[in-house]
Design an enzyme around this catalytic site. Structure first.
Site, mmCIF file in Angstrom:
data_model
loop_
_atom_site.group_PDB
_atom_site.id
_atom_site.type_symbol
_atom_site.label_atom_id
_atom_site.label_comp_id
_atom_site.label_asym_id
_atom_site.label_seq_id
_atom_site.Cartn_x
_atom_site.Cartn_y
_atom_site.Cartn_z
ATOM 1 N N GLU A 4 33.752 70.511 36.330
ATOM 2 C CA GLU A 4 34.446 70.068 35.112
ATOM 3 C C GLU A 4 35.552 71.066 34.857
ATOM 4 O OE1 GLU A 4 33.995 67.401 33.426
ATOM 5 O OE2 GLU A 4 32.123 66.730 34.339
ATOM 6 N N CYS A 49 38.985 72.148 26.527
ATOM 7 C CA CYS A 49 39.458 71.408 27.706
ATOM 8 C C CYS A 49 40.060 70.082 27.276
ATOM 9 C CB CYS A 49 38.311 71.197 28.673
ATOM 10 S SG CYS A 49 36.870 70.481 27.897
ATOM 11 N N GLU A 60 29.136 64.667 33.217
ATOM 12 C CA GLU A 60 28.056 65.342 32.506
ATOM 13 C C GLU A 60 27.663 64.508 31.295
ATOM 14 O OE1 GLU A 60 29.163 69.458 31.798
ATOM 15 O OE2 GLU A 60 28.397 69.827 33.792
HETATM 16 P P1 NAD Z 1 37.427 80.273 34.443
HETATM 17 O O1 NAD Z 1 37.633 79.280 35.524
HETATM 18 O O2 NAD Z 1 38.243 81.497 34.470
HETATM 19 O O3 NAD Z 1 35.903 80.772 34.445
HETATM 20 C C1 NAD Z 1 34.824 79.881 34.339
HETATM 21 C C2 NAD Z 1 33.572 80.560 34.852
HETATM 22 O O4 NAD Z 1 33.715 80.790 36.260
HETATM 23 C C3 NAD Z 1 33.306 81.927 34.223
HETATM 24 O O5 NAD Z 1 31.914 82.110 34.058
HETATM 25 C C4 NAD Z 1 33.850 82.882 35.269
HETATM 26 O O6 NAD Z 1 33.283 84.168 35.213
HETATM 27 C C5 NAD Z 1 33.473 82.165 36.551
HETATM 28 N N1 NAD Z 1 34.294 82.546 37.716
HETATM 29 C C6 NAD Z 1 35.545 83.042 37.728
HETATM 30 N N2 NAD Z 1 35.941 83.265 38.995
HETATM 31 C C7 NAD Z 1 34.926 82.898 39.798
HETATM 32 C C8 NAD Z 1 34.738 82.878 41.215
HETATM 33 N N3 NAD Z 1 35.673 83.297 42.050
HETATM 34 N N4 NAD Z 1 33.576 82.401 41.689
HETATM 35 C C9 NAD Z 1 32.610 81.955 40.846
HETATM 36 N N5 NAD Z 1 32.727 81.962 39.501
HETATM 37 C C10 NAD Z 1 33.868 82.415 38.976
HETATM 38 O O7 NAD Z 1 37.580 79.482 33.070
HETATM 39 P P2 NAD Z 1 37.509 80.049 31.571
HETATM 40 O O8 NAD Z 1 38.750 80.828 31.290
HETATM 41 O O9 NAD Z 1 36.180 80.682 31.331
HETATM 42 O O10 NAD Z 1 37.533 78.671 30.727
HETATM 43 C C11 NAD Z 1 38.692 77.969 30.473
HETATM 44 C C12 NAD Z 1 38.844 76.807 31.440
HETATM 45 O O11 NAD Z 1 37.685 75.995 31.402
HETATM 46 C C13 NAD Z 1 39.996 75.887 31.056
HETATM 47 O O12 NAD Z 1 40.698 75.533 32.220
HETATM 48 C C14 NAD Z 1 39.297 74.674 30.461
HETATM 49 O O13 NAD Z 1 40.024 73.469 30.536
HETATM 50 C C15 NAD Z 1 38.062 74.626 31.290
HETATM 51 N N6 NAD Z 1 37.024 73.855 30.608
HETATM 52 C C16 NAD Z 1 36.737 72.607 31.099
HETATM 53 C C17 NAD Z 1 35.797 71.821 30.460
HETATM 54 C C18 NAD Z 1 35.461 70.441 30.975
HETATM 55 O O14 NAD Z 1 34.396 69.959 30.633
HETATM 56 N N7 NAD Z 1 36.303 69.799 31.748
HETATM 57 C C19 NAD Z 1 35.135 72.313 29.327
HETATM 58 C C20 NAD Z 1 35.456 73.585 28.857
HETATM 59 C C21 NAD Z 1 36.397 74.354 29.519
#
Ligand code: NAD
Length: 508
Positions: free
Chosen positions: A258, A292, A473
Site C-alpha cells: 500500500e 496517503c 486491505e
Molecule cells: P516509508 O516508505 O519511508 O517507510 C515505511 C516503512 O518502511 C517504515 O517502517 C520504514 O522504516 C520502512 N522502511 C524504509 N526503508 C526500508 C527498506 N529499505 N526496507 C524495508 N523497510 C523499509 O514511508 P513513511 O514516510 O513512513 O510513510 C509515508 C508514505 O506512506 C507515503 O508515501 C504515504 O502515501 C504512504 N502511505 C500509504 C498508505 C496506503 O494505504 N496506501 C497509508 C499510509 C501511508
C-alpha cells in the site's frame, strides 16, 4: 533516526519477542521526540538489527505450529477481547499518539477507533472465514476449497496512522492463523507497542505477535529478506515499496503493498460550493496533509474557479495551527525535521522550477509556541498546470495544488494523469456526472460529494497503478492477502475416477 545521547533520563521501551519484552542484542536505543515540541522526549526504543529479527522470526515460527491449529472462532474471540480493551484505552492511546506523531487529538482518537473497528470486524470473520463447496464433475466425489494460513508474516508500517495501519494488517493476519513480526516506523514506535501490549494482556499466546523496532535498513530489510518470512505486508512510500517488491521477487514471496497517492478532488460548476470547500479543507489539511489519501490536488471547473479559490485561501488562512493536544487546534506539526525539509523543498520547486502561483502559506512557523516544533503554514498553489512537479509528485504535507479545468472530460484526464491511483472524489449535483467520474477515474477508492479521505474498515482499501500491487486491505478482501486457498477433493466412490476423462454415463 537520532541515536540516543548518553545520560538521557527517559523511559525505555523494548522489543517484544516470544512473549518477552527484551532490549536489542546490541543494547542500543534511539530517541522518539514530540514533533510539536522537540524538547519532550517520548522515550527510548531499541535500535535493533538483523540478529533481533532472527530471534523474532524464530519465535514466530515456533508459535505458528500451535496458533494455526487454534480454531478460527477461538482466535476471533481473542480479537473481541482485544477490541474491548482498545475501547477502554482509547483516550490514553490517542494522547500518546498525538505526542509522538503530532496529529490532533480528534484524529488520533479516530486512529485508535479505526483499530477498534477493524478488530471487531475481523473478529466476526472467525465464525465465517468462508470457503466454498461445489459439486464435483464425478459421482461420489466431494469438492471444496478452504483458506489456510501462510506462516510468519512481516508487517512494516508508516508513521501517519501508527495504530490503525498495524491493526489493519495484524487482525486479518492473526485471524487467518498466521503469526507476525511487526516493525513500526521510527517516528511512531510507541503506538505499535501499545497495540501489542494490549494483545499480550488479552492472552494472545507468546510468539504469535512480535515487535522489533529500528530503521528500515537495519530491521526492515533483514525482515523482508528472511527466509522464515512467508509474506510481507508493507505500507509506505512507493520508492520503498518498490524495494520490498524487488526483495520478495527472487523467491516469489507474497507481498502486499500500500503506497503513495496524489489524490484529486474534482469540483464541477454545479457543485454545492460550501460543501466542496469543507471537503477540500479537511482533505487537504487534515493530518497536516500527511495522509496517503490526502486531497493534494483540487481540480476546479473554471466557472466557479475564482470564487472557490478566494474562499479556499480564506478558510486555509483561518486554520488554527498548534500542539495537537490542545482541543482547539485544527492542524498540528509535520512529523519530523526531515519531513519538514521535504515539504519545504517541494514548496521551493513549486515557486521556482514550476513557476506556480503561491497564494497561501509557504513558510515554516518558528516564533512563540511554534519555536520548538515542526510547524508549517497551510500552503496553496493556484493556477497549477497538471504537468508541474507539485501536481504530480506526492508531497505528504499541507500543500494543495489548485488546477483549473473546462469540462468533466478534462478533469478526469487530469485526475488520471499521475502515476498514483489511491483515492479521488467529485463534487456535483448531477447524478450522470457523478457516475461517469466514478467509472472513469482510475483509483481504488472514489467518493461523491465527500473528500478523498474517510475510508471505512469494512470496505476494501487500496489503490491502482503505482499505489498498490493488486491487493486490498480491510474488508473481507484482506483475508485474501493473509491466506492461501486450498482445493480439496474427497473421492468416496472406491474406484479410480479420472477428472476430464469422459467415463460418466449420462442416462436420458
Ligand atoms: P516509508 O516508505 O519511508 O517507510 C515505511 C516503512 O518502511 C517504515 O517502517 C520504514 O522504516 C520502512 N522502511 C524504509 N526503508 C526500508 C527498506 N529499505 N526496507 C524495508 N523497510 C523499509 O514511508 P513513511 O514516510 O513512513 O510513510 C509515508 C508514505 O506512506 C507515503 O508515501 C504515504 O502515501 C504512504 N502511505 C500509504 C498508505 C496506503 O494505504 N496506501 C497509508 C499510509 C501511508
Amino acid at each position: 533516526m537520532a541515536k540516543a545521547k548518553a545520560k538521557v533520563k527517559a523511559k525505555k521501551y523494548y522489543n517484544y519477542i516470544g512473549g518477552q519484552w527484551v532490549p536489542s542484542v546490541t543494547g542500543e536505543f534511539f530517541e522518539n521526540r514530540n514533533p510539536a515540541d522537540t524538547r519532550e522526549l517520548i522515550g527510548l526504543f531499541p535500535r535493533s538489527t538483523a540478529e533481533d529479527v532472527d530471534r523474532a522470526v524464530a519465535a514466530a515460527e515456533e508459535a505458528y505450529e500451535r496458533w494455526r491449529l487454534v480454531p478460527a472462532p477461538k482466535r476471533g474471540e481473542l480479537l473481541y477481547a482485544l477490541g474491548q480493551l482498545l475501547i477502554e484505552r482509547k483516550e490514553a492511546y490517542a494522547r500518546e499518539m498525538t505526542r509522538e506523531m503530532g496529529k490532533i487529538l480528534k484524529e488520533t482518537r479516530g486512529d485508535v477507533q479505526e483499530a477498534i473497528d477493524i478488530t471487531f470486524f475481523t473478529a466476526g470473520e472467525g465464525r465465517r472465514l468462508y470457503g466454498q463447496t461445489t459439486p464435483s464433475e464425478l459421482p461420489n466425489k466431494f469438492a471444496m476449497s478452504v483458506r489456510v494460513p501462510l506462516g510468519v508474516c512481516a508487517i512494516i508500517t508508516p508513521w501517519n496512522f501508527p495504530m490503525a495501519i498495524p491493526a489493519w494488517k495484524l487482525m486479518p493476519a492473526l485471524l487467518c492463523g498466521n503469526t507476525v513480526v511487526m516493525k513500526p516506523a521510527t517516528y511512531t514506535p510507541l503506538s505499535m507497542i501499545n497495540l501489542v501490549r494490549a494483545c499480550e494482556e488479552v492472552g494472545i499466546p507468546p510468539g504469535v505477535v512480535n515487535v522489533v523496532t529500528g530503521s528500515g535498513t537495519e530491521v526492515g530489510t533483514p525482515l523482508i529478506e528472511h527466509p522464515g518470512v512467508k509474506l510481507v505486508s508493507f505500507t509506505g512510500s512507493t520508492e520503498v515499496g518498490r524495494k520490498v517488491s524487488e526483495a520478495c521477487a527472487p523467491t516469489f514471496k507474497r507481498c502486499s503493498l500500500e503506497m503513495g497517492g496524489k489524490n484529486p478532488i474534482i469540483i464541477m460548476d454545479d457543485a454545492n460550493l460550501e460543501l466542496a470547500l469543507d471537503g477540500a479543507i479537511w482533505g487537504g489539511f487534515g493530518t497536516t496533509g500527511q495522509r496517503c489519501t490526502a486531497a493534494s490536488r483540487v481540480i476546479v471547473h473554471k466557472k466557479v474557479y475564482r470564487k472557490f479559490l478566494r474562499a479556499f485561501v480564506e478558510r486555509a488562512r483561518a486554520l488554527r495551527i498548534g500542539n495537537g493536544l490542545d482541543e482547539r487546534t485544527e492542524m498540528g506539526p509535520v512529523v519530523s525535521e526531515q519531513q519538514l525539509e521535504t515539504v519545504m523543498h517541494y514548496i521551493e520547486i513549486g515557486r521556482k522550477q514550476d513557476g506556480a502561483k503561491l497564494v497561501c502559506g509557504g513558510q515554516r512557523l518558528t516564533r512563540g509556541k511554534y519555536a520548538h516544533g515542526y510547524f508549517l503554514e497551510p500552503t496553496i498553489f493556484a493556477d497549477v498546470h497538471p504537468e508541474m512537479i507539485i501536481a504530480r509528485e506526492e508531497i505528504f504535507g499541507p500543500v494543495v495544488s489548485v488546477i483549473p479545468c473546462r469540462s468533466l472530460d478534462e478533469a478526469i484526464h487530469i485526475a488520471n494523469g499521475v502515476r498514483y491511483g489511491l483515492s479521488a472524489s467529485i463534487y456535483t449535483q448531477d447524478v450522470n456526472t457523478a457516475f461517469r467520474a466514478m467509472r472513469d477515474v482510475d483509483t481504488g477508492i472514489f467518493y461523491v460529494n465527500a473528500p478523498t479521505i474517510g475510508a471505512e474498515t469494512h470496505l476494501p482499501f487500496g489503490g491502482m497503478k503505482e499505489t498498490g500491487n493488486g491487493h486490498r486491505e480491510a474488508g473481507v478482501q484482506a483475508l485474501d492477502i493473509f491466506s492461501e486457498w486450498k482445493a480439496v477433493y474427497i473421492d468416496y466412490s472406491g474406484t479410480l475416477q479420472r477428472a476430464q476423462i469422459d467415463t460418466v454415463e449420462i442416462s436420458q
